[in-house]
Design a protein around this motif. Structure first.
Motif, PDB file in Angstrom:
ATOM      1  N   GLU A  23       0.832  -1.196   0.000  1.00  0.00           N
ATOM      2  CA  GLU A  23       0.000   0.000   0.000  1.00  0.00           C
ATOM      3  C   GLU A  23       0.871   1.252   0.000  1.00  0.00           C
ATOM      4  O   GLU A  23       1.855   1.332   0.719  1.00  0.00           O
ATOM      5  N   ILE A  24       0.492   2.231  -0.851  1.00  0.00           N
ATOM      6  CA  ILE A  24       1.135   3.540  -0.880  1.00  0.00           C
ATOM      7  C   ILE A  24       0.015   4.572  -0.881  1.00  0.00           C
ATOM      8  O   ILE A  24      -0.870   4.521  -1.734  1.00  0.00           O
ATOM      9  N   ILE A  25       0.073   5.501   0.076  1.00  0.00           N
ATOM     10  CA  ILE A  25      -0.941   6.552   0.150  1.00  0.00           C
ATOM     11  C   ILE A  25      -0.226   7.899   0.153  1.00  0.00           C
ATOM     12  O   ILE A  25       0.527   8.203   1.084  1.00  0.00           O
ATOM     13  N   PRO A  26      -0.437   8.712  -0.901  1.00  0.00           N
ATOM     14  CA  PRO A  26       0.164  10.060  -0.914  1.00  0.00           C
ATOM     15  C   PRO A  26      -0.433  10.918   0.198  1.00  0.00           C
ATOM     16  O   PRO A  26      -1.632  10.875   0.448  1.00  0.00           O
ATOM     17  N   GLN A  27       0.413  11.679   0.857  1.00  0.00           N
ATOM     18  CA  GLN A  27      -0.015  12.599   1.904  1.00  0.00           C
ATOM     19  C   GLN A  27       0.002  14.022   1.339  1.00  0.00           C
ATOM     20  O   GLN A  27       0.695  14.297   0.368  1.00  0.00           O
ATOM     21  N   ALA A  28      -0.731  14.925   1.951  1.00  0.00           N
ATOM     22  CA  ALA A  28      -0.868  16.298   1.452  1.00  0.00           C
ATOM     23  C   ALA A  28       0.426  17.097   1.556  1.00  0.00           C
ATOM     24  O   ALA A  28       0.602  18.078   0.855  1.00  0.00           O
ATOM     25  N   ASP A  29       1.359  16.694   2.394  1.00  0.00           N
ATOM     26  CA  ASP A  29       2.568  17.473   2.660  1.00  0.00           C
ATOM     27  C   ASP A  29       3.806  16.991   1.906  1.00  0.00           C
ATOM     28  O   ASP A  29       4.922  17.185   2.349  1.00  0.00           O
ATOM     29  N   GLY A  30       3.624  16.332   0.770  1.00  0.00           N
ATOM     30  CA  GLY A  30       4.764  15.864  -0.013  1.00  0.00           C
ATOM     31  C   GLY A  30       5.406  14.606   0.523  1.00  0.00           C
ATOM     32  O   GLY A  30       6.562  14.335   0.252  1.00  0.00           O
ATOM     33  N   LYS A  31       4.650  13.832   1.281  1.00  0.00           N
ATOM     34  CA  LYS A  31       5.157  12.575   1.831  1.00  0.00           C
ATOM     35  C   LYS A  31       4.313  11.417   1.318  1.00  0.00           C
ATOM     36  O   LYS A  31       3.198  11.602   0.834  1.00  0.00           O
ATOM     37  N   LEU A  32       4.876  10.220   1.425  1.00  0.00           N
ATOM     38  CA  LEU A  32       4.178   9.002   1.038  1.00  0.00           C
ATOM     39  C   LEU A  32       4.100   8.069   2.238  1.00  0.00           C
ATOM     40  O   LEU A  32       5.102   7.843   2.919  1.00  0.00           O
ATOM     41  N   PHE A  33       2.923   7.516   2.487  1.00  0.00           N
ATOM     42  CA  PHE A  33       2.721   6.520   3.532  1.00  0.00           C
ATOM     43  C   PHE A  33       2.824   5.160   2.873  1.00  0.00           C
ATOM     44  O   PHE A  33       2.120   4.875   1.904  1.00  0.00           O
ATOM     45  N   LEU A  34       3.731   4.316   3.378  1.00  0.00           N
ATOM     46  CA  LEU A  34       3.909   2.966   2.855  1.00  0.00           C
ATOM     47  C   LEU A  34       3.618   1.952   3.949  1.00  0.00           C
ATOM     48  O   LEU A  34       3.963   2.176   5.114  1.00  0.00           O
ATOM     49  N   SER A  35       3.007   0.845   3.569  1.00  0.00           N
ATOM     50  CA  SER A  35       2.840  -0.260   4.517  1.00  0.00           C
ATOM     51  C   SER A  35       3.154  -1.566   3.798  1.00  0.00           C
ATOM     52  O   SER A  35       2.981  -1.685   2.587  1.00  0.00           O
ATOM     53  N   ASP A  36       3.643  -2.535   4.584  1.00  0.00           N
ATOM     54  CA  ASP A  36       4.010  -3.818   3.991  1.00  0.00           C
ATOM     55  C   ASP A  36       3.030  -4.905   4.403  1.00  0.00           C
ATOM     56  O   ASP A  36       2.086  -4.662   5.157  1.00  0.00           O
ATOM     57  N   ILE A  37       3.256  -6.080   3.901  1.00  0.00           N
ATOM     58  CA  ILE A  37       2.342  -7.205   4.107  1.00  0.00           C
ATOM     59  C   ILE A  37       2.243  -7.623   5.577  1.00  0.00           C
ATOM     60  O   ILE A  37       1.242  -8.178   6.005  1.00  0.00           O
ATOM     61  N   LEU A  38       3.270  -7.286   6.386  1.00  0.00           N
ATOM     62  CA  LEU A  38       3.266  -7.641   7.802  1.00  0.00           C
ATOM     63  C   LEU A  38       2.726  -6.529   8.697  1.00  0.00           C
ATOM     64  O   LEU A  38       2.689  -6.675   9.913  1.00  0.00           O
ATOM     65  N   GLY A  39       2.347  -5.388   8.091  1.00  0.00           N
ATOM     66  CA  GLY A  39       1.788  -4.291   8.865  1.00  0.00           C
ATOM     67  C   GLY A  39       2.772  -3.211   9.262  1.00  0.00           C
ATOM     68  O   GLY A  39       2.397  -2.239   9.910  1.00  0.00           O
ATOM     69  N   GLU A  40       4.040  -3.347   8.884  1.00  0.00           N
ATOM     70  CA  GLU A  40       5.008  -2.277   9.166  1.00  0.00           C
ATOM     71  C   GLU A  40       4.629  -1.056   8.343  1.00  0.00           C
ATOM     72  O   GLU A  40       4.185  -1.178   7.196  1.00  0.00           O
ATOM     73  N   GLU A  41       4.812   0.122   8.906  1.00  0.00           N
ATOM     74  CA  GLU A  41       4.453   1.362   8.237  1.00  0.00           C
ATOM     75  C   GLU A  41       5.635   2.330   8.241  1.00  0.00           C
ATOM     76  O   GLU A  41       6.417   2.350   9.188  1.00  0.00           O
ATOM     77  N   LYS A  42       5.745   3.114   7.154  1.00  0.00           N
ATOM     78  CA  LYS A  42       6.775   4.150   7.055  1.00  0.00           C
ATOM     79  C   LYS A  42       6.179   5.347   6.347  1.00  0.00           C
ATOM     80  O   LYS A  42       5.327   5.196   5.476  1.00  0.00           O
ATOM     81  N   ILE A  43       6.662   6.529   6.715  1.00  0.00           N
ATOM     82  CA  ILE A  43       6.322   7.740   5.986  1.00  0.00           C
ATOM     83  C   ILE A  43       7.614   8.270   5.395  1.00  0.00           C
ATOM     84  O   ILE A  43       8.607   8.480   6.102  1.00  0.00           O
ATOM     85  N   ILE A  44       7.622   8.461   4.084  1.00  0.00           N
ATOM     86  CA  ILE A  44       8.809   8.850   3.344  1.00  0.00           C
ATOM     87  C   ILE A  44       8.576  10.202   2.695  1.00  0.00           C
ATOM     88  O   ILE A  44       7.526  10.414   2.069  1.00  0.00           O
ATOM     89  N   GLU A  45       9.541  11.118   2.827  1.00  0.00           N
ATOM     90  CA  GLU A  45       9.465  12.381   2.098  1.00  0.00           C
ATOM     91  C   GLU A  45       9.937  12.123   0.681  1.00  0.00           C
ATOM     92  O   GLU A  45      11.054  11.678   0.461  1.00  0.00           O
ATOM     93  N   GLY A  46       9.063  12.372  -0.278  1.00  0.00           N
ATOM     94  CA  GLY A  46       9.422  12.169  -1.668  1.00  0.00           C
ATOM     95  C   GLY A  46       8.199  12.079  -2.544  1.00  0.00           C
ATOM     96  O   GLY A  46       7.063  12.171  -2.071  1.00  0.00           O
ATOM     97  N   MET A  47       8.454  11.918  -3.835  1.00  0.00           N
ATOM     98  CA  MET A  47       7.358  11.775  -4.774  1.00  0.00           C
ATOM     99  C   MET A  47       7.522  10.482  -5.553  1.00  0.00           C
ATOM    100  O   MET A  47       8.645  10.018  -5.770  1.00  0.00           O
TER     101      MET A  47
END
Length: 64
Positions: A23-47
């Protein structure tokens, strides 16, 4: 399987930041929310630069 690996593209080259991304969900502030199959989550600054579905690669370009 439909999971992909996310890579961050920087001036120094590309670096793997997360495996098994489902899963990848774009955020309003120029960040991307990523999650993996095990439920780990990360927010990355980038496009989102490129998604290669057959190669299971997600390319994210770092924003200055």
């Amino acid at each position: 399987m439909c999971e992909s690996t996310a890579y961050l593209i920087t001036p120094e080259g590309e670096r793997k930041i997360m495996d098994y991304v489902v899963e990848i969900i774009p955020q309003a502030d120029g960040k991307l929310f990523l999650s993996d199959i095990l439920g780990e989550e990360k927010i990355i600054e980038g496009m989102l630069k490129e998604v290669k579905l057959l190669d299971h690669k997600i390319m994210i370009e770092k924003i200055n």
